[in-house]
Design an enzyme around this catalytic site. Sequence first.
Site, PDB file in Angstrom:
ATOM      1  N   ASP A 119       0.387  -1.283   0.115  1.00  0.00           N
ATOM      2  CA  ASP A 119      -0.045   0.184   0.020  1.00  0.00           C
ATOM      3  C   ASP A 119       1.014   1.616  -0.237  1.00  0.00           C
ATOM      4  O   ASP A 119       0.283   2.029   0.158  1.00  0.00           O
ATOM      5  CB  ASP A 119      -1.308   0.047   1.341  1.00  0.00           C
ATOM      6  CG  ASP A 119      -0.029   0.127   2.799  1.00  0.00           C
ATOM      7  OD1 ASP A 119       0.959  -0.315   2.335  1.00  0.00           O
ATOM      8  OD2 ASP A 119      -0.884   0.136   3.752  1.00  0.00           O
ATOM      9  N   CYS A 174       5.880   6.331  12.093  1.00  0.00           N
ATOM     10  CA  CYS A 174       5.471   4.764  11.825  1.00  0.00           C
ATOM     11  C   CYS A 174       5.894   3.924  12.549  1.00  0.00           C
ATOM     12  O   CYS A 174       6.763   4.455  13.580  1.00  0.00           O
ATOM     13  CB  CYS A 174       6.392   4.689   9.987  1.00  0.00           C
ATOM     14  SG  CYS A 174       6.415   3.007   9.845  1.00  0.00           S
ATOM     15  N   HIS A 175       5.220   2.769  13.055  1.00  0.00           N
ATOM     16  CA  HIS A 175       5.856   2.109  14.136  1.00  0.00           C
ATOM     17  C   HIS A 175       6.774   1.071  13.680  1.00  0.00           C
ATOM     18  O   HIS A 175       7.327  -0.389  14.368  1.00  0.00           O
ATOM     19  CB  HIS A 175       4.295   1.353  14.398  1.00  0.00           C
ATOM     20  CG  HIS A 175       3.594   1.012  13.856  1.00  0.00           C
ATOM     21  ND1 HIS A 175       2.219   1.179  13.642  1.00  0.00           N
ATOM     22  CD2 HIS A 175       3.232   0.331  12.675  1.00  0.00           C
ATOM     23  CE1 HIS A 175       1.177   1.193  13.061  1.00  0.00           C
ATOM     24  NE2 HIS A 175       2.350  -0.189  12.119  1.00  0.00           N
ATOM     25  N   ASP A 260       9.657  -3.080   8.754  1.00  0.00           N
ATOM     26  CA  ASP A 260       9.115  -3.305   6.874  1.00  0.00           C
ATOM     27  C   ASP A 260      10.220  -2.967   6.072  1.00  0.00           C
ATOM     28  O   ASP A 260      10.172  -3.395   4.913  1.00  0.00           O
ATOM     29  CB  ASP A 260       8.256  -2.181   6.254  1.00  0.00           C
ATOM     30  CG  ASP A 260       7.009  -1.663   7.339  1.00  0.00           C
ATOM     31  OD1 ASP A 260       6.297  -3.116   7.580  1.00  0.00           O
ATOM     32  OD2 ASP A 260       6.905  -1.178   8.354  1.00  0.00           O
TER      33      ASP A 260
HETATM   34  P1  NAD Z   1      -8.526   2.368   4.893  1.00  0.00           P
HETATM   35  O1  NAD Z   1      -8.868   2.404   3.292  1.00  0.00           O
HETATM   36  O2  NAD Z   1      -8.830   0.955   5.588  1.00  0.00           O
HETATM   37  O3  NAD Z   1      -8.647   3.874   5.836  1.00  0.00           O
HETATM   38  C1  NAD Z   1      -7.684   4.892   5.369  1.00  0.00           C
HETATM   39  C2  NAD Z   1      -9.234   5.958   5.688  1.00  0.00           C
HETATM   40  O4  NAD Z   1      -9.531   6.711   5.024  1.00  0.00           O
HETATM   41  C3  NAD Z   1     -10.459   4.923   4.816  1.00  0.00           C
HETATM   42  O5  NAD Z   1     -11.758   5.825   6.768  1.00  0.00           O
HETATM   43  C4  NAD Z   1     -11.437   6.366   4.090  1.00  0.00           C
HETATM   44  O6  NAD Z   1     -12.695   6.656   4.276  1.00  0.00           O
HETATM   45  C5  NAD Z   1     -11.095   7.272   4.691  1.00  0.00           C
HETATM   46  N1  NAD Z   1     -10.392   8.412   3.249  1.00  0.00           N
HETATM   47  C6  NAD Z   1     -10.591   8.022   2.140  1.00  0.00           C
HETATM   48  N2  NAD Z   1      -9.999   9.474   1.229  1.00  0.00           N
HETATM   49  C7  NAD Z   1     -10.447  10.364   2.100  1.00  0.00           C
HETATM   50  C8  NAD Z   1     -10.336  11.762   2.386  1.00  0.00           C
HETATM   51  N3  NAD Z   1     -10.104  11.932   1.229  1.00  0.00           N
HETATM   52  N4  NAD Z   1     -10.164  13.033   3.237  1.00  0.00           N
HETATM   53  C9  NAD Z   1     -10.636  11.579   4.453  1.00  0.00           C
HETATM   54  N5  NAD Z   1     -10.994  10.166   4.744  1.00  0.00           N
HETATM   55  C10 NAD Z   1     -10.527   9.951   3.399  1.00  0.00           C
HETATM   56  O7  NAD Z   1      -7.027   2.473   4.942  1.00  0.00           O
HETATM   57  P2  NAD Z   1      -5.902   1.817   5.872  1.00  0.00           P
HETATM   58  O8  NAD Z   1      -5.190   0.415   5.705  1.00  0.00           O
HETATM   59  O9  NAD Z   1      -6.198   2.244   7.898  1.00  0.00           O
HETATM   60  O10 NAD Z   1      -4.401   2.467   5.829  1.00  0.00           O
HETATM   61  C11 NAD Z   1      -4.925   3.866   5.855  1.00  0.00           C
HETATM   62  C12 NAD Z   1      -2.982   4.511   5.751  1.00  0.00           C
HETATM   63  O11 NAD Z   1      -1.971   4.265   6.778  1.00  0.00           O
HETATM   64  C13 NAD Z   1      -2.528   4.244   4.234  1.00  0.00           C
HETATM   65  O12 NAD Z   1      -2.008   5.068   3.895  1.00  0.00           O
HETATM   66  C14 NAD Z   1      -2.166   3.217   5.112  1.00  0.00           C
HETATM   67  O13 NAD Z   1      -0.461   3.201   3.727  1.00  0.00           O
HETATM   68  C15 NAD Z   1      -1.234   3.917   6.731  1.00  0.00           C
HETATM   69  N6  NAD Z   1      -0.541   3.213   7.368  1.00  0.00           N
HETATM   70  C16 NAD Z   1       0.539   3.547   7.971  1.00  0.00           C
HETATM   71  C17 NAD Z   1       1.540   3.401   8.422  1.00  0.00           C
HETATM   72  C18 NAD Z   1       2.521   3.621   9.452  1.00  0.00           C
HETATM   73  O14 NAD Z   1       2.904   3.352  10.813  1.00  0.00           O
HETATM   74  N7  NAD Z   1       2.613   4.767   9.276  1.00  0.00           N
HETATM   75  C19 NAD Z   1       0.766   1.783   9.833  1.00  0.00           C
HETATM   76  C20 NAD Z   1      -0.233   1.113   8.187  1.00  0.00           C
HETATM   77  C21 NAD Z   1      -1.074   1.486   7.298  1.00  0.00           C
END
Ligand code: NAD
Length: 480
Positions: A119, A174-175, A260
């Site tokens: 992703d 990030c974790h 990762d």
């Molecule tokens: P997901 O699609 O399940 O959830 C994301 C949310 O964003 C949804 O509720 C969706 O409705 C919302 N969304 C979409 N477009 C939007 C907009 N324009 N404005 C506001 N909200 C909006 O996705 P996920 O699997 O929970 O992942 C979310 C993000 O977090 C991804 O980019 C993923 O790669 C990232 N992530 C980061 C870490 C980290 O440690 N940094 C860890 C895991 C996932």
Amino acid sequence: MATVKIGIIGAGSAVFSLRLVSDLCKTPGLSGSTVTLMDIDQERLEAVLTLAQKYVEEVEADLKFEKTTNLDDAIIDADFVINTAMVGGHTYLEKVRKISEKYGYYRGIDAQEFNMVSDYYTISNFNQLKYFVEIARKIEKLSPKAWYLQAANPVFEGTTLVTRTVPIKAVGFCHGHHGVLGIIEKLGLDKDRVDWQVAGVNHGIWLNRFRYEGKDAYPLLDKWIEEKSKDWKPENPFDDQLSPVAIDMYRFYGVMPIGDTVRNSTWRYHRDLETKKKWYGEPWGGADSEIGWKWYQDTLGKVTEITKKVAKFIKENPKARLSDVMDNLGKDLPEKQFVLELERILDPERKSGEQHITFIDALLNDNKDRFVINIPNKGVIPGIDDDVVVEIPATVDKNGIHPEKIDPPLPQRVVKYYLRPRIMRMEMALEAFLTGDIRILKEFLYRDPRTKSDEQVEKVLEEILSLEGNEEMRKHYLKK
Ligand code: NAD
């Protein structure tokens, strides 16, 4: 003690939002704060709000909630804006992956050397990058003193883009560095006596320092590898910290890849499913194989469903406690994981492991702590430009962020053969995004070992640019 307004964008991501809310409840210095939950998906938003309110009521914390589908509401008067949104969601990622595979790009055109995380799209995610900049510009205009905390991926490209283009305070989280704790646990070490450091870029961090009771701890890892690694088997697709690929990378680079980073290896380990299975273990072949990623998506989908189910139960039974919910869930795996997550959230002694709230507490209440965060390099890692965002350890207090000296330095092989090629791709992705020069996207693919002809490149890009929702991206790159 400080009361703040925290805007969470993409708050429908239930587990993430609840982790933040539970951390807030366990942080007395932020009592009285307001959390604005923002998402475009009303149903998800409603479910998360119900659970968050229930949780706060049960632990008798002082937190206020607002919910909104309007981005501005999450930013106006905010002190911190946390972005975890994924524009287009997993559906978009899968559409792009399907088109890519039709043209011979196994696991999608965004799966690239040192960036195999499924992703973490960097070239076909125009809408996601655009949203990062839009949020940052709104912060600059509406709440210029607010901090922008980047949690949505790609954290590396996103945080570099924002810090280069919009003059606001931004930091990426990030974790992944928790992988170090996985190694410590496997080796049976007391974590309080381990002195460790990691450095690199997001999803490309390396254990440059690993000492136990004052002595080099790498020989302990070598011993584990020699005696135990042959019996290693993954417990789930993400369990790869001590996989054959991690050990192979360690042997080549001289230090361990962390979190990762293990997924972000070369095509040698990712060519096809069989290759992935060999290096990342059976039966999944790691998180980024077609099997491993399906496992993850199924789990995410079920967690979303369970969240809605639990929220409905709470609404219909306002007197019920969250612990009652556990007894009402079935016993399939995602439900069990959800229960475990709820147990963790309900445990008053344990924080989630996400760093965002502790970071806010450190900055505002001077509760000095150590973090691994993504900020512009500014000389911390020699050999990397100052304006490239690196992932490094830093202490944070009321005076701000104080990066640690990276000691010992990263091996030259890590800097030259891993970080620089990865940084080069970040630069290409950002230049393409900022200029709209499609030749950069093509160049990305000309250099891809899966590309056999120019026609293949033309066709795959044309079809991705024709996807519904990509009209603006198409205009940006094709000027029509
Ligand atoms: P997901 O699609 O399940 O959830 C994301 C949310 O964003 C949804 O509720 C969706 O409705 C919302 N969304 C979409 N477009 C939007 C907009 N324009 N404005 C506001 N909200 C909006 O996705 P996920 O699997 O929970 O992942 C979310 C993000 O977090 C991804 O980019 C993923 O790669 C990232 N992530 C980061 C870490 C980290 O440690 N940094 C860890 C895991 C996932």
